[in-house]
Scaffold this motif. Structure first.
Motif, PDB file in Angstrom:
ATOM      1  N   ARG A   1       3.804  -0.422 -12.943  1.00  8.92           N
ATOM      2  CA  ARG A   1       4.121   0.433 -11.620  1.00  8.92           C
ATOM      3  C   ARG A   1       2.955   1.049 -10.765  1.00  8.92           C
ATOM      4  O   ARG A   1       3.471   1.248  -9.557  1.00  8.92           O
ATOM      5  N   LEU A   2       1.624   0.738 -11.085  1.00 10.35           N
ATOM      6  CA  LEU A   2       0.902   1.403 -10.356  1.00 10.35           C
ATOM      7  C   LEU A   2       0.846   0.665  -8.999  1.00 10.35           C
ATOM      8  O   LEU A   2       0.742   1.387  -7.932  1.00 10.35           O
ATOM      9  N   ASP A   3       0.970  -0.514  -8.846  1.00  7.10           N
ATOM     10  CA  ASP A   3       0.916  -1.203  -7.355  1.00  7.10           C
ATOM     11  C   ASP A   3       2.094  -0.711  -6.672  1.00  7.10           C
ATOM     12  O   ASP A   3       1.701  -0.278  -5.348  1.00  7.10           O
ATOM     13  N   ALA A   4       3.100  -0.835  -7.211  1.00  9.25           N
ATOM     14  CA  ALA A   4       4.504  -0.464  -6.299  1.00  9.25           C
ATOM     15  C   ALA A   4       4.253   0.996  -5.906  1.00  9.25           C
ATOM     16  O   ALA A   4       4.717   1.429  -4.780  1.00  9.25           O
ATOM     17  N   VAL A   5       3.908   1.900  -6.975  1.00 10.55           N
ATOM     18  CA  VAL A   5       3.646   3.403  -6.487  1.00 10.55           C
ATOM     19  C   VAL A   5       2.784   3.696  -5.429  1.00 10.55           C
ATOM     20  O   VAL A   5       2.864   4.507  -4.682  1.00 10.55           O
ATOM     21  N   GLY A   6       1.545   2.874  -5.627  1.00 11.89           N
ATOM     22  CA  GLY A   6       0.448   3.045  -4.581  1.00 11.89           C
ATOM     23  C   GLY A   6       0.745   2.847  -3.327  1.00 11.89           C
ATOM     24  O   GLY A   6       0.729   3.496  -2.275  1.00 11.89           O
ATOM     25  N   ARG A   7       1.624   1.561  -3.230  1.00  8.75           N
ATOM     26  CA  ARG A   7       2.259   1.103  -1.587  1.00  8.75           C
ATOM     27  C   ARG A   7       3.209   2.112  -1.158  1.00  8.75           C
ATOM     28  O   ARG A   7       3.253   2.330  -0.164  1.00  8.75           O
ATOM     29  N   ALA A   8       3.941   2.541  -2.296  1.00  4.52           N
ATOM     30  CA  ALA A   8       4.752   3.325  -1.711  1.00  4.52           C
ATOM     31  C   ALA A   8       4.388   4.731  -1.087  1.00  4.52           C
ATOM     32  O   ALA A   8       4.600   5.476   0.187  1.00  4.52           O
ATOM     33  N   LEU A   9       3.364   5.255  -1.698  1.00  2.00           N
ATOM     34  CA  LEU A   9       2.611   6.677  -1.416  1.00  2.00           C
ATOM     35  C   LEU A   9       1.932   6.364  -0.144  1.00  2.00           C
ATOM     36  O   LEU A   9       1.620   7.187   0.734  1.00  2.00           O
ATOM     37  N   ALA A  10       1.224   5.152  -0.071  1.00  2.00           N
ATOM     38  CA  ALA A  10       0.572   4.901   1.188  1.00  2.00           C
ATOM     39  C   ALA A  10       1.275   4.917   2.438  1.00  2.00           C
ATOM     40  O   ALA A  10       0.615   5.282   3.638  1.00  2.00           O
ATOM     41  N   ALA A  11       2.608   4.680   2.300  1.00  2.00           N
ATOM     42  CA  ALA A  11       3.396   4.743   3.457  1.00  2.00           C
ATOM     43  C   ALA A  11       4.052   6.171   3.717  1.00  2.00           C
ATOM     44  O   ALA A  11       4.767   6.437   4.991  1.00  2.00           O
ATOM     45  N   HIS A  12       3.654   7.062   2.766  1.00  2.00           N
ATOM     46  CA  HIS A  12       4.398   8.615   3.047  1.00  2.00           C
ATOM     47  C   HIS A  12       3.609   9.220   4.073  1.00  2.00           C
ATOM     48  O   HIS A  12       2.424   9.218   4.225  1.00  2.00           O
ATOM     49  N   PRO A  13       4.386   9.771   5.040  1.00  2.00           N
ATOM     50  CA  PRO A  13       3.550  10.520   6.312  1.00  2.00           C
ATOM     51  C   PRO A  13       2.628  11.568   5.800  1.00  2.00           C
ATOM     52  O   PRO A  13       1.729  11.919   6.746  1.00  2.00           O
ATOM     53  N   ALA A  14       2.651  12.072   4.804  1.00  2.00           N
ATOM     54  CA  ALA A  14       1.896  13.285   4.424  1.00  2.00           C
ATOM     55  C   ALA A  14       0.564  12.661   3.648  1.00  2.00           C
ATOM     56  O   ALA A  14      -0.352  13.439   3.541  1.00  2.00           O
ATOM     57  N   VAL A  15       0.654  11.440   3.315  1.00  2.00           N
ATOM     58  CA  VAL A  15      -0.650  10.958   2.515  1.00  2.00           C
ATOM     59  C   VAL A  15      -1.814  10.289   3.549  1.00  2.00           C
ATOM     60  O   VAL A  15      -1.331   9.319   4.108  1.00  2.00           O
ATOM     61  N   HIS A  16      -2.991  10.635   3.497  1.00  2.85           N
ATOM     62  CA  HIS A  16      -4.052  10.369   4.265  1.00  2.85           C
ATOM     63  C   HIS A  16      -4.951   9.560   3.369  1.00  2.85           C
ATOM     64  O   HIS A  16      -6.290   9.439   3.717  1.00  2.85           O
ATOM     65  N   GLY A  17      -4.714   9.078   2.236  1.00  3.55           N
ATOM     66  CA  GLY A  17      -5.709   8.610   1.383  1.00  3.55           C
ATOM     67  C   GLY A  17      -4.791   8.084  -0.133  1.00  3.55           C
ATOM     68  O   GLY A  17      -4.271   9.168  -0.622  1.00  3.55           O
ATOM     69  N   ALA A  18      -4.905   7.029  -0.509  1.00  2.00           N
ATOM     70  CA  ALA A  18      -4.508   6.506  -1.712  1.00  2.00           C
ATOM     71  C   ALA A  18      -5.271   5.496  -2.489  1.00  2.00           C
ATOM     72  O   ALA A  18      -5.409   4.368  -1.845  1.00  2.00           O
TER      73      ALA A  18
END
Length: 334
Positions: free
Chosen positions: A258-275
Motif C-alpha cells: 500500500r506504500l505507493d497508493a498511500v504516498g500518492r494520496a498524502l502528496a495530494a493532501h492540502p496540509a502535506v508539504h512533503g512526502a
C-alpha cells in the motif's frame, strides 16, 4: 475562516493576500496583469500587495534548477543532550549538503535532510558517511543518530499549494507541465539561473545588465528555460502568516503493498508539504502544516486511519531552522 489584516508585524494574512501568494505558487514569475485578470483584482493592487508581501518576509520566490537525475537524500534523526541542541543544529545548518533542519518542540531532537549527490549528479556517499559514522557519533552532545535513505519523492516543498484558489484559477495561472526537463548546459543560462536563485522575480532588464545581454535576449532565454523545465520556481512561505501555527513531521509505517497508493494520496493532501518513502521501520515521512492541534489530530485519526496506515509517530517542529529560502541561525548559541 477569519483572517487578520496582513501587514509586516507578523499577523495572519487576509484572504486576498493569501490568494495572491497562491498565484505566485502557480508561477513564480507571473505578471501582475495576468494575475489580476484571473483573480479579479486590479493590476496595481496586485503589484502593491506582492511588493509588500515579499518585502515584508511573508514569502520569497526562489528559482530552482531541474532536479538532478542522480538526486539522493538521507533523512537524519539526531538526538541531543538538552542544552546542546542549538550548537549541533547550527553546525548541521551550516552545511551546504543539508537543506532542511528542523528542531523538535521537545528540545532534544533534530530532524534533517542530507543530500547525497554532487552538483553534477554523481553520488557523494563519502560526505554522508563521514557525517554519520565519524562526526556526529564523535560529538559528546549527540546521544543517538538514525538515518533512512529516501527511496521515492511523492511531493517536495516546491509542490505544495495553498488551497485558496479554485481549480479553474490554478489551471489558468499554471504553465504547461514539462514531462522530461532538459538539462541546462549553456553557460549563459546557468548564469541566469544563478542570479534568479535567491529572487526568481528579478526583472529581465536587471538580469540583462548583470549578464551583459540585451533585454530581449534575456526574455527569450527565460521563456525557453521555462518551456524546457530548466527554470522552476518555489515560493518559500512563512506558514505562520497563513495561519498555519502547527508544523509537524509524521513518520508512518505502511504495508509494502500500500506504500505507493498511500504516498500518492498524502502528496495530494492540502496540509502535506512533503512526502517521502524511505528505508527503515517508518517507511513514509510526511511534513504537514495545520492551523491548530485539533487539525493535526483529525489528520492522524481520520485521514491516516482511512488510508489504512499501520502506525504513526508525530514530531512537532518547534523551529524550522533551515529550509529553502529560510535560514534562522547565523552562529551557534551556547
Amino acid at each position: 475562516m477569519t483572517f487578520a489584516t496582513a501587514d509586516s508585524d507578523g499577523q495572519v494574512l487576509d484572504a486576498r493576500d493569501q490568494r495572491l501568494l497562491a498565484a505566485l505558487q502557480c508561477d513564480g514569475r507571473l505578471g501582475a496583469e495576468r494575475a489580476a485578470e484571473v483573480l479579479g483584482v486590479g493590476a496595481r493592487t496586485v503589484q502593491r500587495r506582492w511588493r509588500a508581501l515579499l518585502d515584508g518576509g511573508a514569502a520569497r520566490v526562489l528559482a530552482l534548477p531541474p532536479r538532478p537525475a542522480g538526486l539522493g537524500a538521507t533523512m537524519l534523526r539526531v538526538r541531543v543532550l538538552r542544552g546542546r541542541l542549538d550548537v549541533i543544529a547550527a553546525a548541521l545548518a551550516a552545511r551546504e549538503d543539508i537543506p532542511f533542519v528542523d528542531l523538535s518542540a521537545t528540545g532534544d531532537e533534530i530532524l534533517a535532510v542530507q543530500l547525497t549527490h554532487t552538483a553534477n549528479g554523481r553520488p557523494a556517499a563519502g560526505q554522508r558517511d563521514r557525517l554519520l559514522f565519524r562526526q556526529l557519533p564523535g560529538t559528546q552532545a549527540v546521544t543517538d543518530v538514525t538515518a533512512a535513505t529516501v527511496l521515492h519523492v511523492f511531493a517536495e516543498a516546491a509542490d505544495w499549494r495553498l488551497d485558496v484558489l479554485t481549480p479553474a484559477e490554478r489551471a489558468a495561472l499554471t504553465p504547461a507541465p514539462v514531462t522530461e526537463p532538459t538539462p541546462v548546459t549553456d553557460p549563459t543560462d546557468r548564469a541566469l539561473l544563478a542570479e534568479l536563485a535567491a529572487d526568481a522575480r528579478l526583472p529581465a532588464v536587471t538580469l540583462a545588465t548583470t549578464v551583459g545581454l540585451p533585454e530581449s535576449t534575456v526574455r527569450r532565454r527565460l521563456a525557453a528555460l521555462v518551456r524546457s523545465g530548466g527554470l522552476r520556481t518555489h515560493v518559500a512561505v512563512d506558514a505562520r502568516r497563513l495561519g498555519l501555527a502547527v508544523d509537524a513531521n509524521v513518520l508512518l509505517r505502511v504495508a509494502p503493498g500500500r506504500l505507493d497508493a498511500v504516498g500518492r494520496a498524502l502528496a495530494a493532501h492540502p496540509a502535506v508539504h512533503g512526502a517521502l518513502a524511505t528505508t527503515g521501520e517508518a517507511n513514509l515521512n510526511v511534513a504537514v502544516w495545520f492551523r491548530d492541534l485539533a487539525g493535526l489530530y483529525a489528520f492522524i485519526t481520520r485521514d491516516l486511519g482511512a488510508l489504512g496506515v499501520d502506525a504513526a509517530e508525530t514530531v512537532i517542529v518547534g523551529e524550522a531552522l533551515k529550509r529553502p529560502g529560510v535560514t534562522r541561525v547565523t552562529a551557534p548559541r551556547r
